[in-house]
Scaffold this motif. Structure first.
Motif, PDB file in Angstrom:
ATOM      1  N   TRP A   6       7.399   6.518   7.946  1.00  0.00           N
ATOM      2  CA  TRP A   6       6.971   6.591   6.552  1.00  0.00           C
ATOM      3  C   TRP A   6       6.709   7.979   5.989  1.00  0.00           C
TER       4      TRP A   6
ATOM      5  N   ARG B 154       9.694   9.325   3.922  1.00  0.00           N
ATOM      6  CA  ARG B 154       9.830   8.579   2.676  1.00  0.00           C
ATOM      7  C   ARG B 154       8.768   9.007   1.652  1.00  0.00           C
ATOM      8  N   LEU B 155       7.534   9.197   2.125  1.00  0.00           N
ATOM      9  CA  LEU B 155       6.477   9.630   1.216  1.00  0.00           C
ATOM     10  C   LEU B 155       6.737  11.032   0.676  1.00  0.00           C
TER      11      LEU B 155
ATOM     12  N   GLU C  92       9.139  11.033  -2.102  1.00  0.00           N
ATOM     13  CA  GLU C  92       8.497  10.626  -3.345  1.00  0.00           C
ATOM     14  C   GLU C  92       7.680  11.775  -3.944  1.00  0.00           C
TER      15      GLU C  92
ATOM     16  N   LEU D 146      -1.451  13.184  -0.455  1.00  0.00           N
ATOM     17  CA  LEU D 146      -1.283  12.433   0.785  1.00  0.00           C
ATOM     18  C   LEU D 146      -2.526  11.622   1.123  1.00  0.00           C
TER      19      LEU D 146
ATOM     20  N   ARG E 108      -2.453   8.517  -1.060  1.00  0.00           N
ATOM     21  CA  ARG E 108      -1.421   7.546  -0.715  1.00  0.00           C
ATOM     22  C   ARG E 108      -1.639   6.941   0.673  1.00  0.00           C
TER      23      ARG E 108
ATOM     24  N   PRO F 109       2.772   1.957   3.135  1.00  0.00           N
ATOM     25  CA  PRO F 109       2.423   3.177   2.424  1.00  0.00           C
ATOM     26  C   PRO F 109       3.101   3.290   1.076  1.00  0.00           C
ATOM     27  N   GLN F 110       4.011   2.372   0.771  1.00  0.00           N
ATOM     28  CA  GLN F 110       4.669   2.454  -0.522  1.00  0.00           C
ATOM     29  C   GLN F 110       3.748   1.902  -1.591  1.00  0.00           C
TER      30      GLN F 110
END
Length: 307
Positions: A111, A114-115, A118, A292, A295, A305-306
């Motif tokens: 993850w 991916r974060l 974003e 961070l 999120r 985490p999305q």
């Protein structure tokens, strides 16, 4: 004899001491400094003689810091980090523009990458470098922050608690279907995938079974030294793996792995975002740190985490 302006011992003795204290090993310090262990020992003895106090207790299997040594190490390490960061700025690494964040292979692949993608879309003006390693980041001067299970022992880092995971047995869909409702004693005799990690803080199968009050025999199984590889082996039906439920949530939602039975154990430690102190972070690093924390903290409230 001329007086030294700062009244400091020779810097070579301080450097040898700092490396030996960080590793708690003269041998490893010598390898880092590219000298012999005897040279490190000589430098430290010279420093102890000048200070009139022992800095290490020499034991059969290694060394430990005395109280005086521990206090000196904390001061030196903090000073060396500050010097390193200042030199990095002087060398033109654009410390204000670039932020470097670290993560293990599993965290990065499941993850963190991916974060960060974003974050880049929301903050195009901030350049973020990602560093991936399963050997830790506490000794890496270029790292601004990293995700860690548990806490660093060094006082040079700040810890921001994120979430506590839950440990469950997971397997391929076919294996999970066969093992549905299986008791702990039977699970212990299935093919098990063991993570032989450098980081000894990760919960192992024996610890998991013991915490659930199972004291019988546990079958030996397949060992791997990387959690990402262990996850792939579990998906391929090699055996049961101890799954970190929120960490691997994307694999569970996609049906590539399935939780086996009702047996679950809260992880002994939390995941943390570990950062340099705020006064050592650039404005860009502070933006990423706060983003961070916001999120990743949600992972304690939801299964992904999305957003």
């Amino acid at each position: 004899m001329s007086r030294r302006f700062y009244d400091l011992p020779p810097l070579t003795t301080l450097a040898a001491f700092e490396a030996a204290a960080r590793h708690l090993s003269f041998k490893n310090a010598a390898a880092e400094l590219n000298v012999t262990p005897g040279a490190v020992s000589h430098q430290i003895k010279a420093l102890e003689a000048e200070l009139g106090a022992p800095l290490f207790l020499r034991r059969h299997r290694g060394v430990v810091l005395t109280d005086e040594g521990d206090r000196l190490f904390a001061t030196l390490a903090q000073s060396f980090v500050s010097i390193s960061q200042r030199l990095r700025e002087i060398r033109g690494r654009q410390a204000q523009a670039t932020v470097t964040v670290g993560a293990s292979t599993a965290v990065a692949s499941l993850w963190m990458t991916r974060l960060l993608s974003e974050f880049w879309r929301e903050h195009e003006q901030i350049q973020v470098d990602q560093s991936v390693s399963d050997h830790g980041f506490a000794d890496a001067p270029e790292i601004d922050m990293f995700v860690r299970y548990g806490r660093e022992t060094s006082p040079l880092w700040e810890h921001h608690p994120l979430y506590r995971d839950e440990l469950v047995p997971v397997a391929s869909p076919e294996m999970a279907q066969r093992l549905g409702g299986t008791e702990l004693a039977d699970l212990a005799q299935e093919r098990l995938i063991y993570l032989d990690s450098v980081d000894q803080s990760w919960t192992r199968w024996q610890d998991w079974f013991a915490a659930l009050d199972y004291t019988g025999p546990v079958r030996r199984g397949h060992k791997v030294n990387n959690y990402t590889i262990a996850l792939q082996a579990a998906q391929d039906g090699v055996g049961l793996l101890l799954g970190w439920q929120r960490l691997i949530d994307s694999l569970l939602r996609e049906g590539r792995l399935v939780v086996v039975g009702p047996h679950a154990l809260p992880a002994p430690r939390r995941f943390h975002l570990v950062t340099r102190p705020a006064d050592q972070l650039s404005d860009n690093a502070l933006v990423l740190r706060d983003w961070l924390i916001m999120r990743l903290s949600r992972m304690g409230e939801m299964n992904s985490p999305q957003p």
